[in-house]
Write a protein that holds these residues in place. Sequence first.
Motif, mmCIF file in Angstrom:
data_model
loop_
_atom_site.group_PDB
_atom_site.id
_atom_site.type_symbol
_atom_site.label_atom_id
_atom_site.label_comp_id
_atom_site.label_asym_id
_atom_site.label_seq_id
_atom_site.Cartn_x
_atom_site.Cartn_y
_atom_site.Cartn_z
ATOM 1 N N ARG A 65 1.658 10.404 -3.124
ATOM 2 C CA ARG A 65 3.017 10.953 -3.205
ATOM 3 C C ARG A 65 3.031 12.153 -4.145
ATOM 4 O O ARG A 65 2.699 12.037 -5.316
ATOM 5 N N PRO A 66 3.412 13.332 -3.640
ATOM 6 C CA PRO A 66 3.431 14.529 -4.485
ATOM 7 C C PRO A 66 4.676 14.589 -5.373
ATOM 8 O O PRO A 66 5.752 14.159 -4.974
ATOM 9 N N LYS A 67 4.513 15.120 -6.574
ATOM 10 C CA LYS A 67 5.635 15.317 -7.492
ATOM 11 C C LYS A 67 5.724 16.800 -7.830
ATOM 12 O O LYS A 67 4.754 17.388 -8.318
ATOM 13 N N CYS A 117 7.265 5.756 7.477
ATOM 14 C CA CYS A 117 7.488 4.644 6.529
ATOM 15 C C CYS A 117 7.031 5.037 5.130
ATOM 16 O O CYS A 117 7.706 4.736 4.135
ATOM 17 N N LEU A 118 5.885 5.686 5.052
ATOM 18 C CA LEU A 118 5.337 6.093 3.759
ATOM 19 C C LEU A 118 6.263 7.080 3.050
ATOM 20 O O LEU A 118 6.555 6.922 1.855
ATOM 21 N N LYS A 119 6.753 8.075 3.789
ATOM 22 C CA LYS A 119 7.650 9.065 3.197
ATOM 23 C C LYS A 119 8.943 8.403 2.712
ATOM 24 O O LYS A 119 9.473 8.731 1.648
ATOM 25 N N MET A 120 9.450 7.461 3.479
ATOM 26 C CA MET A 120 10.684 6.766 3.106
ATOM 27 C C MET A 120 10.454 5.899 1.866
ATOM 28 O O MET A 120 11.333 5.799 0.995
ATOM 29 N N ALA A 121 9.274 5.290 1.768
ATOM 30 C CA ALA A 121 8.926 4.493 0.585
ATOM 31 C C ALA A 121 8.902 5.382 -0.652
ATOM 32 O O ALA A 121 9.386 4.996 -1.729
ATOM 33 N N TRP A 122 8.342 6.569 -0.511
ATOM 34 C CA TRP A 122 8.297 7.507 -1.635
ATOM 35 C C TRP A 122 9.702 7.905 -2.096
ATOM 36 O O TRP A 122 9.941 8.082 -3.289
ATOM 37 N N LEU A 123 10.618 8.026 -1.139
ATOM 38 C CA LEU A 123 12.000 8.365 -1.493
ATOM 39 C C LEU A 123 12.663 7.229 -2.268
ATOM 40 O O LEU A 123 13.415 7.475 -3.226
ATOM 41 N N ASN A 162 12.872 -1.408 -5.176
ATOM 42 C CA ASN A 162 11.458 -1.798 -5.260
ATOM 43 C C ASN A 162 11.059 -2.678 -4.078
ATOM 44 O O ASN A 162 9.959 -2.544 -3.525
ATOM 45 N N LYS A 163 11.960 -3.560 -3.679
ATOM 46 C CA LYS A 163 11.701 -4.443 -2.552
ATOM 47 C C LYS A 163 11.606 -3.646 -1.250
ATOM 48 O O LYS A 163 10.717 -3.881 -0.415
ATOM 49 N N GLU A 164 12.520 -2.684 -1.088
ATOM 50 C CA GLU A 164 12.507 -1.855 0.116
ATOM 51 C C GLU A 164 11.256 -0.983 0.157
ATOM 52 O O GLU A 164 10.633 -0.819 1.216
ATOM 53 N N GLU A 165 10.876 -0.445 -1.000
ATOM 54 C CA GLU A 165 9.657 0.369 -1.061
ATOM 55 C C GLU A 165 8.442 -0.450 -0.641
ATOM 56 O O GLU A 165 7.604 0.012 0.155
ATOM 57 N N LEU A 166 8.342 -1.664 -1.156
ATOM 58 C CA LEU A 166 7.197 -2.521 -0.850
ATOM 59 C C LEU A 166 7.128 -2.840 0.645
ATOM 60 O O LEU A 166 6.046 -2.840 1.246
ATOM 61 N N GLU A 167 8.281 -3.102 1.247
ATOM 62 C CA GLU A 167 8.324 -3.390 2.683
ATOM 63 C C GLU A 167 7.870 -2.179 3.497
ATOM 64 O O GLU A 167 7.122 -2.309 4.473
#
Length: 280
Positions: free
Chosen positions: A79-81, A166-172, A195-200
């Motif tokens: 994930r870029p910052k 999914c990965l991009k949405m997790a980063w958000l 955190n739960k949504e990111e993990l999913e």
Amino acid sequence: MGVFSGLDQFGLGKLEKVHVFEEENSKVGKDGKKAEHQVTEEELLFDKTFRCPVCDTEFHSKMVRTGKVKLISADTDLRPKYQLVDSLKYDALVCPKCGYAALSRFFKFMMPAQAKLIRENISKNFSGLKPTGNIYTYDDAIARHQLALVNTVVKKAKASEKAYTCLKMAWLCRGKAETLPKETPDYDKVITDLNKEELELLANAHDGFVGAFSKESFPMCGMDEITVTYLIAELARRIGKYDESSRWISRVLTSREASERIKNKAREIKEMLNKQKEKK
């Protein structure tokens, strides 16, 4: 008397007391030095024109100006910052008329059969986008990525596209959690839910990339085989699949094609894995 006395003859009497250099003086700090202009997120954006491949509608979407933001660092899952703005918020494109949405890298690619599926399953029921401000909030961005994700399911996209979305949405979700004000109502619950949504989402990304690894060609979502191998290893670690993560990491460390840079990153992951296994 003043330099602007007499302006009332033009009907501009209210401006007689303004100072010629008032604006410039206001930019000078207490130490007498000129204060630097603080660049805002809005100044880094522009409206770019796109054409929807489903309904042929022309629309505008906010994008980050190329070369205007500086990469500061990256998380272990790539994930870029960036400085001043989270560019990830502006990656999902949404047609405001028919509801077709996708990450920018996939937006133009559309088969006739896919367009038909979107018209039948998305466009018929699409009620439109909620208005946004001059910038996209994390909630705006997550909603747009959510729409992009459901489009990947409806149009039967490749596993890699589903995984990358999914990965991009997790980063958000992670970005929102990191920037959420402490005074937010039910702060702890909101953080827990994020955190739960990111993990999913990370779990879905992991499954998608694993499925795509042996079935799709490289580069995949702009990544070569070694990078995807590393990413799967780190996603497996983050969702608690430590043994699987170790196997993928070993593939990176023993690869002749892997650069020393990515091998060093893999060694960091291996070290974290060992510590996590010890705790278990």
